[in-house]
Design a protein around this motif. Structure first.
Motif, PDB file in Angstrom:
ATOM      1  N   ILE A   1       0.829  -1.206   0.000  1.00  0.00           N
ATOM      2  CA  ILE A   1       0.000   0.000   0.000  1.00  0.00           C
ATOM      3  C   ILE A   1       0.861   1.252   0.000  1.00  0.00           C
ATOM      4  N   GLU A   2       0.737   2.023  -1.068  1.00  0.00           N
ATOM      5  CA  GLU A   2       1.411   3.323  -1.152  1.00  0.00           C
ATOM      6  C   GLU A   2       0.358   4.404  -0.951  1.00  0.00           C
ATOM      7  N   TRP A   3       0.729   5.425  -0.210  1.00  0.00           N
ATOM      8  CA  TRP A   3      -0.206   6.531  -0.027  1.00  0.00           C
ATOM      9  C   TRP A   3       0.546   7.847   0.103  1.00  0.00           C
TER      10      TRP A   3
ATOM     11  N   GLY B   1       5.194  13.479 -11.918  1.00  0.00           N
ATOM     12  CA  GLY B   1       5.924  12.536 -11.076  1.00  0.00           C
ATOM     13  C   GLY B   1       5.219  11.209 -10.909  1.00  0.00           C
ATOM     14  N   ILE B   2       5.634  10.526  -9.850  1.00  0.00           N
ATOM     15  CA  ILE B   2       5.251   9.137  -9.637  1.00  0.00           C
ATOM     16  C   ILE B   2       3.905   9.060  -8.901  1.00  0.00           C
ATOM     17  N   GLY B   3       3.162   7.986  -9.147  1.00  0.00           N
ATOM     18  CA  GLY B   3       1.858   7.847  -8.502  1.00  0.00           C
ATOM     19  C   GLY B   3       1.871   6.843  -7.368  1.00  0.00           C
ATOM     20  N   ASN B   4       0.660   6.492  -6.912  1.00  0.00           N
ATOM     21  CA  ASN B   4       0.495   5.468  -5.878  1.00  0.00           C
ATOM     22  C   ASN B   4       0.121   4.143  -6.526  1.00  0.00           C
ATOM     23  N   GLY B   5       0.925   3.122  -6.321  1.00  0.00           N
ATOM     24  CA  GLY B   5       0.565   1.790  -6.775  1.00  0.00           C
ATOM     25  C   GLY B   5      -0.105   1.007  -5.647  1.00  0.00           C
ATOM     26  N   ALA B   6      -0.717  -0.105  -6.014  1.00  0.00           N
ATOM     27  CA  ALA B   6      -1.181  -1.084  -5.012  1.00  0.00           C
ATOM     28  C   ALA B   6      -0.751  -2.440  -5.577  1.00  0.00           C
TER      29      ALA B   6
ATOM     30  N   ILE C   1       2.652  -7.980  -9.210  1.00  0.00           N
ATOM     31  CA  ILE C   1       1.932  -7.316 -10.307  1.00  0.00           C
ATOM     32  C   ILE C   1       2.009  -5.826 -10.014  1.00  0.00           C
ATOM     33  N   LYS C   2       2.821  -5.131 -10.802  1.00  0.00           N
ATOM     34  CA  LYS C   2       3.090  -3.728 -10.478  1.00  0.00           C
ATOM     35  C   LYS C   2       2.057  -2.763 -11.036  1.00  0.00           C
ATOM     36  N   SER C   3       1.306  -3.211 -12.044  1.00  0.00           N
ATOM     37  CA  SER C   3       0.440  -2.271 -12.765  1.00  0.00           C
ATOM     38  C   SER C   3      -0.805  -1.858 -11.984  1.00  0.00           C
TER      39      SER C   3
ATOM     40  N   PHE D   1       8.936   4.591 -17.100  1.00  0.00           N
ATOM     41  CA  PHE D   1       9.863   5.320 -16.228  1.00  0.00           C
ATOM     42  C   PHE D   1       9.229   5.754 -14.897  1.00  0.00           C
ATOM     43  N   HIS D   2       8.137   5.133 -14.519  1.00  0.00           N
ATOM     44  CA  HIS D   2       7.486   5.453 -13.237  1.00  0.00           C
ATOM     45  C   HIS D   2       7.439   4.233 -12.307  1.00  0.00           C
ATOM     46  N   TRP D   3       8.121   3.148 -12.696  1.00  0.00           N
ATOM     47  CA  TRP D   3       8.100   1.914 -11.917  1.00  0.00           C
ATOM     48  C   TRP D   3       6.679   1.412 -11.684  1.00  0.00           C
ATOM     49  N   ALA D   4       5.807   1.745 -12.630  1.00  0.00           N
ATOM     50  CA  ALA D   4       4.399   1.381 -12.460  1.00  0.00           C
ATOM     51  C   ALA D   4       4.023   0.128 -13.247  1.00  0.00           C
TER      52      ALA D   4
ATOM     53  N   LEU E   1      -2.868   7.843 -16.098  1.00  0.00           N
ATOM     54  CA  LEU E   1      -1.898   8.925 -15.925  1.00  0.00           C
ATOM     55  C   LEU E   1      -0.691   8.392 -15.151  1.00  0.00           C
ATOM     56  N   ARG E   2      -0.918   7.370 -14.342  1.00  0.00           N
ATOM     57  CA  ARG E   2       0.168   6.737 -13.569  1.00  0.00           C
ATOM     58  C   ARG E   2       0.913   5.692 -14.381  1.00  0.00           C
ATOM     59  N   LEU E   3       0.149   4.927 -15.179  1.00  0.00           N
ATOM     60  CA  LEU E   3       0.691   3.733 -15.828  1.00  0.00           C
ATOM     61  C   LEU E   3       1.493   4.105 -17.074  1.00  0.00           C
TER      62      LEU E   3
ATOM     63  N   ALA F   1      13.760  11.356  -1.506  1.00  0.00           N
ATOM     64  CA  ALA F   1      13.071  10.074  -1.678  1.00  0.00           C
ATOM     65  C   ALA F   1      13.703   9.005  -0.788  1.00  0.00           C
ATOM     66  N   TYR F   2      12.889   8.260  -0.111  1.00  0.00           N
ATOM     67  CA  TYR F   2      13.336   7.188   0.796  1.00  0.00           C
ATOM     68  C   TYR F   2      14.251   7.743   1.910  1.00  0.00           C
ATOM     69  N   GLY F   3      14.255   9.073   2.080  1.00  0.00           N
ATOM     70  CA  GLY F   3      15.210   9.690   2.999  1.00  0.00           C
ATOM     71  C   GLY F   3      14.792   9.569   4.459  1.00  0.00           C
TER      72      GLY F   3
ATOM     73  N   TYR G   1       4.333   7.594   1.267  1.00  0.00           N
ATOM     74  CA  TYR G   1       4.840   6.515   2.136  1.00  0.00           C
ATOM     75  C   TYR G   1       4.309   5.167   1.649  1.00  0.00           C
ATOM     76  N   GLU G   2       4.874   4.124   2.225  1.00  0.00           N
ATOM     77  CA  GLU G   2       4.424   2.778   1.842  1.00  0.00           C
ATOM     78  C   GLU G   2       4.448   1.864   3.055  1.00  0.00           C
ATOM     79  N   ILE G   3       3.487   0.959   3.082  1.00  0.00           N
ATOM     80  CA  ILE G   3       3.476  -0.071   4.126  1.00  0.00           C
ATOM     81  C   ILE G   3       3.288  -1.415   3.422  1.00  0.00           C
TER      82      ILE G   3
ATOM     83  N   PRO H   1       9.325   5.756   3.688  1.00  0.00           N
ATOM     84  CA  PRO H   1       8.996   6.820   2.738  1.00  0.00           C
ATOM     85  C   PRO H   1       9.154   6.294   1.323  1.00  0.00           C
ATOM     86  N   GLU H   2       8.262   6.708   0.420  1.00  0.00           N
ATOM     87  CA  GLU H   2       8.376   6.321  -0.992  1.00  0.00           C
ATOM     88  C   GLU H   2       9.081   7.438  -1.764  1.00  0.00           C
ATOM     89  N   TYR H   3       8.938   7.405  -3.068  1.00  0.00           N
ATOM     90  CA  TYR H   3       9.726   8.283  -3.932  1.00  0.00           C
ATOM     91  C   TYR H   3       9.243   9.743  -3.921  1.00  0.00           C
TER      92      TYR H   3
HETATM   93  N1  GLU Z   1       4.960   4.373  -6.846  1.00  0.00           N
HETATM   94  C1  GLU Z   1       5.214   3.446  -7.912  1.00  0.00           C
HETATM   95  C2  GLU Z   1       3.896   3.060  -8.564  1.00  0.00           C
HETATM   96  O1  GLU Z   1       3.155   3.889  -8.941  1.00  0.00           O
HETATM   97  C3  GLU Z   1       5.979   2.226  -7.468  1.00  0.00           C
HETATM   98  C4  GLU Z   1       7.297   2.454  -6.806  1.00  0.00           C
HETATM   99  C5  GLU Z   1       7.870   1.122  -6.326  1.00  0.00           C
HETATM  100  O2  GLU Z   1       8.418   0.387  -7.135  1.00  0.00           O
HETATM  101  O3  GLU Z   1       7.616   0.774  -5.181  1.00  0.00           O
HETATM  102  O4  GLU Z   1       3.583   1.927  -8.706  1.00  0.00           O
END
Ligand code: GLU
Ligand code: MG
Length: 466
Positions: free
Chosen positions: A158-160, A261-266, A360-362, A324-327, A319-321, A178-180, A217-219, A210-212
């Motif tokens: 869970i990213e939020w 920038g980067i979004g929230n994945g699940a 499954i990152k998408s 270069f966004h690790w999505a 917009l997230r997917l 990021a991740y600091g 953040y992420e748990i 902390p996320e990017y």
């Molecule tokens: N925040 C990224 C996403 O939208 C993922 C970053 C990561 O690899 O944890 O999925």
């Protein structure tokens, strides 16, 4: 699944089942007295990914357990802006459903004093399971795999993103790197309270960090059976939302919370098991995959375009997917490849029999986690049955491949994903005509809702909905 064997797992509510549930409810309510619980929140997640509720006083729990609590089925057709559509199998003011709290999952909510929580199973007035009950569909997918001797362990990461104050604009709650470590320091009381509250609900937290993006953040939590993983995703998110509120912060689980920038994945982590062994490790296939582990993963990979209509269900998801966004915007897999839709995670040598899994990152936080599980399990199961093979793994950033090495991008719009879902026979059979039709109605409704909107408008209108 046999009637009365697993709480919430039955497909029909007969007299025996009702009296068994009443007894469980009576005892549960007694137990809540000492814990000073006044009310029990019963959640379900709608087609569009919003968690909706009814709540009952403690004294009414016994009745609710046996007879359910009424809720209009029209919410199956509810969009992110709360307007309700009309489809062949959804919408309209007529009819009722019963939300039955699954009291096996009852927990006291640490972040909302005086409240407990249980996820709902939705039944109709005749006592049959509602065909569009996503939790029931996930259970059914688990049962189908079990009939072939397989089980699955899964977890949602869970990213939020956290914003300061009650305003609708996004004002990042932390601005360090990021991740600091700075990001943890900036919000250490808040993150400690999140950690404590999630842990106090009985969830085993693996990591919190902390996320990017600024304020993100992420748990991550321990893997469990698929239905429990989805329940946990709901519980963790609502706990984070409540802790954020107490700290004068707002939490967004939206796929995008700012346009840049980067979004929230699940991301979904998933492994296939048989006779106590992890099929993702110890085999002769690539990186130690077994034949069945590979078939399961191949089934998911080949159906990812259609699965996106479930796992990336918002207009904002696209917009997230993007690369270069690790999505996970590319329909490929690779060992520890964070730009591949399916990242194969083996873990360190020596522990792989426990740790190996596919990520499954998408998928993102707009997804109904039960529907996501139902879809992924059905796709994986089909791959097992077909004895499907994975294509060549990708060990570079797929966006950089040229010529015949190129891999396909996943759908770049919700409409494209919906068309893939409509033409997928496996998912249509597993989820049923009513569920598929309703998913398509809601998705197309949201496509129309945001037609002509700028990215800025889309993001700001969904930011606080998920
Ligand atoms: N925040 C990224 C996403 O939208 C993922 C970053 C990561 O690899 O944890 O999925
Ligand atoms: Mg992450």
């Amino acid at each position: 699944m046999g009637g009365g064997v697993v709480q919430g797992g039955v497909d029909s509510m007969d007299a025996g089942e009702r009296s068994r549930r009443a007894e469980v409810g009576r005892r549960a309510a007694e137990g809540l007295v000492a814990r000073r619980v006044s009310g029990v929140v019963i959640t379900w997640v709608d087609t569009g990914g919003i968690t909706r509720i009814k709540a009952v006083p403690r004294s009414r729990l016994e009745h609710a357990a046996a007879w359910g609590v009424g809720m209009s089925p029209s919410f199956d057709a509810c969009m992110v802006d709360d307007s309700i559509l009309k489809g062949r199998f959804c919408g309209g003011p007529v009819g009722d459903l019963r939300l039955h709290p699954d009291l096996d999952k009852l927990v006291v909510l640490a972040a909302l004093p005086g409240w407990a929580w249980a996820p709902a199973d939705r039944f109709d007035l005749e006592g049959g399971r509602h065909p569009q009950d996503a939790r029931g569909l996930a259970r059914r997918a688990v049962a189908r795999l079990a009939a072939d001797g397989y089980s699955v362990r899964a977890a949602f990461e869970i990213e939020w993103s956290v914003s300061v104050g009650p305003g609708d604009d996004f004002v990042p709650a932390s601005t360090g790197p990021a991740y600091g470590m700075t990001r943890l320091m900036e919000r250490s009381d808040y993150l400690r309270d999140v950690l404590d509250a999630v842990t106090a609900t009985g969830i085993s937290v693996d990591q919190i960090h902390p996320e990017y993006a600024a304020g993100q953040y992420e748990i991550s939590v321990a893997a469990a059976d698929p239905v429990s993983a989805a329940d946990t995703a709901v519980l963790v998110r609502e706990t984070i939302r409540a802790v954020s509120h107490r700290h004068g912060l707002r939490a967004s689980f939206s796929p995008m919370f700012v346009t840049e920038g980067i979004g929230n994945g699940a991301h979904v982590h998933i492994s296939l098991w048989r006779d106590g062994h992890n099929m993702m490790a110890g085999g002769d296939g690539p990186y130690g995959l077994t034949r069945s582990g590979e078939g399961f993963a191949a089934g998911i990979l080949s159906r990812l375009p259609a699965l996106l209509a479930i796992g990336a269900p918002s207009v904002a998801s696209y917009l997230r997917l993007v690369p270069f966004h690790w999505a996970g915007a590319f329909a490929c897999w690779g060992w520890e490849n964070r730009e591949a839709a399916l990242r194969f995670v083996t873990g360190a040598a020596g522990g792989r029999a426990q740790t190996a899994n596919f990520e499954i990152k998408s998928f993102d936080g707009a997804a109904n986690p039960y529907l996501a599980m139902a879809g992924v399990l059905a796709a994986g199961h089909a791959g097992l049955v077909e004895n499907a093979a994975l294509p060549k793994p990708v060990d570079v950033n797929p966006a950089k491949l040229n010529g015949e090495d190129c891999v396909a991008a996943l759908p770049s719009s919700l409409e494209e994903a919906v068309q893939a879902l409509e033409s997928d026979d496996v998912l249509s059979a597993a989820l049923g005509e009513a569920m598929i039709d309703t998913i398509c109605v809601v998705r197309r409704g949201e496509v129309a809702l945001f037609d002509g909107c700028s990215a800025e408008e889309i993001v700001s209108r969904v930011r606080w909905k998920y």
